[in-house]
Design a protein around this motif. Structure first.
Motif, PDB file in Angstrom:
ATOM      1  N   ILE A   7       0.863  -1.177   0.000  1.00  0.00           N
ATOM      2  CA  ILE A   7       0.000   0.000   0.000  1.00  0.00           C
ATOM      3  C   ILE A   7       0.900   1.227   0.000  1.00  0.00           C
ATOM      4  N   ARG A   8       0.740   2.078  -0.999  1.00  0.00           N
ATOM      5  CA  ARG A   8       1.575   3.276  -1.112  1.00  0.00           C
ATOM      6  C   ARG A   8       1.048   4.377  -0.206  1.00  0.00           C
ATOM      7  N   PRO A   9       1.937   5.087   0.449  1.00  0.00           N
ATOM      8  CA  PRO A   9       1.504   6.132   1.386  1.00  0.00           C
ATOM      9  C   PRO A   9       1.277   7.487   0.716  1.00  0.00           C
ATOM     10  N   ASP A  10       0.491   7.535  -0.355  1.00  0.00           N
ATOM     11  CA  ASP A  10       0.194   8.818  -0.989  1.00  0.00           C
ATOM     12  C   ASP A  10      -1.052   9.413  -0.323  1.00  0.00           C
ATOM     13  N   TRP A  11      -0.814  10.016   0.823  1.00  0.00           N
ATOM     14  CA  TRP A  11      -1.872  10.489   1.705  1.00  0.00           C
ATOM     15  C   TRP A  11      -2.724  11.595   1.090  1.00  0.00           C
ATOM     16  N   PHE A  12      -2.099  12.521   0.418  1.00  0.00           N
ATOM     17  CA  PHE A  12      -2.849  13.665  -0.105  1.00  0.00           C
ATOM     18  C   PHE A  12      -3.891  13.234  -1.136  1.00  0.00           C
ATOM     19  N   GLY A  13      -3.488  12.419  -2.097  1.00  0.00           N
ATOM     20  CA  GLY A  13      -4.408  11.972  -3.139  1.00  0.00           C
ATOM     21  C   GLY A  13      -5.542  11.132  -2.585  1.00  0.00           C
ATOM     22  N   LYS A  14      -5.216  10.228  -1.677  1.00  0.00           N
ATOM     23  CA  LYS A  14      -6.248   9.386  -1.073  1.00  0.00           C
ATOM     24  C   LYS A  14      -7.205  10.213  -0.219  1.00  0.00           C
ATOM     25  N   THR A  15      -6.681  11.204   0.477  1.00  0.00           N
ATOM     26  CA  THR A  15      -7.535  12.061   1.300  1.00  0.00           C
ATOM     27  C   THR A  15      -8.498  12.866   0.439  1.00  0.00           C
ATOM     28  N   VAL A  16      -8.020  13.405  -0.668  1.00  0.00           N
ATOM     29  CA  VAL A  16      -8.887  14.165  -1.568  1.00  0.00           C
ATOM     30  C   VAL A  16      -9.964  13.251  -2.155  1.00  0.00           C
ATOM     31  N   CYS A  17      -9.589  12.042  -2.550  1.00  0.00           N
ATOM     32  CA  CYS A  17     -10.585  11.079  -3.058  1.00  0.00           C
ATOM     33  C   CYS A  17     -11.624  10.761  -1.990  1.00  0.00           C
ATOM     34  N   GLY A  18     -11.175  10.552  -0.767  1.00  0.00           N
ATOM     35  CA  GLY A  18     -12.105  10.245   0.317  1.00  0.00           C
ATOM     36  C   GLY A  18     -13.018  11.400   0.642  1.00  0.00           C
ATOM     37  N   LEU A  20     -13.933  14.049  -1.420  1.00  0.00           N
ATOM     38  CA  LEU A  20     -14.849  14.403  -2.503  1.00  0.00           C
ATOM     39  C   LEU A  20     -15.715  13.226  -2.960  1.00  0.00           C
ATOM     40  N   LEU A  21     -15.065  12.155  -3.378  1.00  0.00           N
ATOM     41  CA  LEU A  21     -15.820  11.008  -3.876  1.00  0.00           C
ATOM     42  C   LEU A  21     -16.510  10.254  -2.746  1.00  0.00           C
ATOM     43  N   GLY A  22     -15.883  10.251  -1.568  1.00  0.00           N
ATOM     44  CA  GLY A  22     -16.527   9.614  -0.419  1.00  0.00           C
ATOM     45  C   GLY A  22     -17.794  10.342  -0.006  1.00  0.00           C
ATOM     46  N   PHE A  56     -22.044   9.386   9.128  1.00  0.00           N
ATOM     47  CA  PHE A  56     -21.448   8.086   9.447  1.00  0.00           C
ATOM     48  C   PHE A  56     -20.840   7.431   8.202  1.00  0.00           C
ATOM     49  N   LEU A  57     -21.597   7.411   7.112  1.00  0.00           N
ATOM     50  CA  LEU A  57     -21.105   6.788   5.880  1.00  0.00           C
ATOM     51  C   LEU A  57     -19.887   7.522   5.320  1.00  0.00           C
ATOM     52  N   TRP A  58     -19.928   8.854   5.356  1.00  0.00           N
ATOM     53  CA  TRP A  58     -18.808   9.632   4.829  1.00  0.00           C
ATOM     54  C   TRP A  58     -17.535   9.373   5.624  1.00  0.00           C
ATOM     55  N   LEU A  59     -17.641   9.360   6.932  1.00  0.00           N
ATOM     56  CA  LEU A  59     -16.455   9.114   7.744  1.00  0.00           C
ATOM     57  C   LEU A  59     -15.933   7.693   7.577  1.00  0.00           C
ATOM     58  N   CYS A  60     -16.824   6.731   7.398  1.00  0.00           N
ATOM     59  CA  CYS A  60     -16.381   5.355   7.131  1.00  0.00           C
ATOM     60  C   CYS A  60     -15.626   5.279   5.807  1.00  0.00           C
ATOM     61  N   LEU A  62     -14.154   7.743   4.241  1.00  0.00           N
ATOM     62  CA  LEU A  62     -12.916   8.517   4.362  1.00  0.00           C
ATOM     63  C   LEU A  62     -11.834   7.719   5.073  1.00  0.00           C
ATOM     64  N   SER A  63     -12.202   6.946   6.070  1.00  0.00           N
ATOM     65  CA  SER A  63     -11.192   6.166   6.784  1.00  0.00           C
ATOM     66  C   SER A  63     -10.757   4.932   6.001  1.00  0.00           C
ATOM     67  N   LEU A  64     -11.658   4.351   5.214  1.00  0.00           N
ATOM     68  CA  LEU A  64     -11.314   3.145   4.466  1.00  0.00           C
ATOM     69  C   LEU A  64     -10.557   3.427   3.172  1.00  0.00           C
ATOM     70  N   VAL A  65     -10.527   4.673   2.740  1.00  0.00           N
ATOM     71  CA  VAL A  65      -9.859   5.008   1.479  1.00  0.00           C
ATOM     72  C   VAL A  65      -8.349   4.748   1.571  1.00  0.00           C
ATOM     73  N   TYR A  66      -7.790   4.722   2.746  1.00  0.00           N
ATOM     74  CA  TYR A  66      -6.346   4.499   2.909  1.00  0.00           C
ATOM     75  C   TYR A  66      -5.959   3.037   2.720  1.00  0.00           C
ATOM     76  N   LEU A  67      -6.947   2.150   2.605  1.00  0.00           N
ATOM     77  CA  LEU A  67      -6.641   0.740   2.369  1.00  0.00           C
ATOM     78  C   LEU A  67      -6.432   0.432   0.888  1.00  0.00           C
ATOM     79  N   PHE A  68      -6.749   1.370   0.002  1.00  0.00           N
ATOM     80  CA  PHE A  68      -6.466   1.177  -1.417  1.00  0.00           C
ATOM     81  C   PHE A  68      -4.957   1.234  -1.634  1.00  0.00           C
ATOM     82  N   HIS A  69      -4.487   0.518  -2.641  1.00  0.00           N
ATOM     83  CA  HIS A  69      -3.044   0.461  -2.886  1.00  0.00           C
ATOM     84  C   HIS A  69      -2.477   1.766  -3.423  1.00  0.00           C
TER      85      HIS A  69
END
Length: 93
Positions: A7-18, A20-22, A56-60, A62-69
């Motif tokens: 799992i790559r630690p690209d925090w900024f991109g994953k956070t933005v995806c979580g 907006l898209l989350g 609740f769904l948004w925070l879930c 947002l937290s699970l988006v970091y499990l993507f590779h």
């Protein structure tokens, strides 16, 4: 473990995806519950529950988006889920 499976630690991109898209996916899923859940759209006191369900769904998501590779994988999966959820919501509503 191979470099490809880490799992790559690209925090900024994953956070933005979580964020907006989350959020948009959580909004679509809350819309599903509002329209097709118990009592339909006009159920008494359902507005307050929907408000908390969205959070609740948004925070879930947002937290699970970091499990993507990678950010690309998060973007593709969440984008596809958004297209599916919103498309079905508009078609079935």
């Amino acid at each position: 473990m191979s470099e490809r499976s880490k799992i790559r630690p690209d925090w900024f991109g994953k956070t933005v995806c979580g964020l907006l898209l989350g959020f948009s996916l959580a909004l679509a899923l809350t819309g599903w519950f509002a329209w097709f859940g118990p009592g339909g759209i006009d159920a008494q006191d359902k507005n307050q529950f929907n408000m908390w369900l969205l959070t609740f769904l948004w925070l879930c998501l947002l937290s699970l988006v970091y499990l993507f590779h990678s950010t690309r994988q998060a973007l593709l999966w969440l984008g596809g889920a958004n297209l599916l959820a919103w498309g079905l919501l508009f078609l079935l509503r």
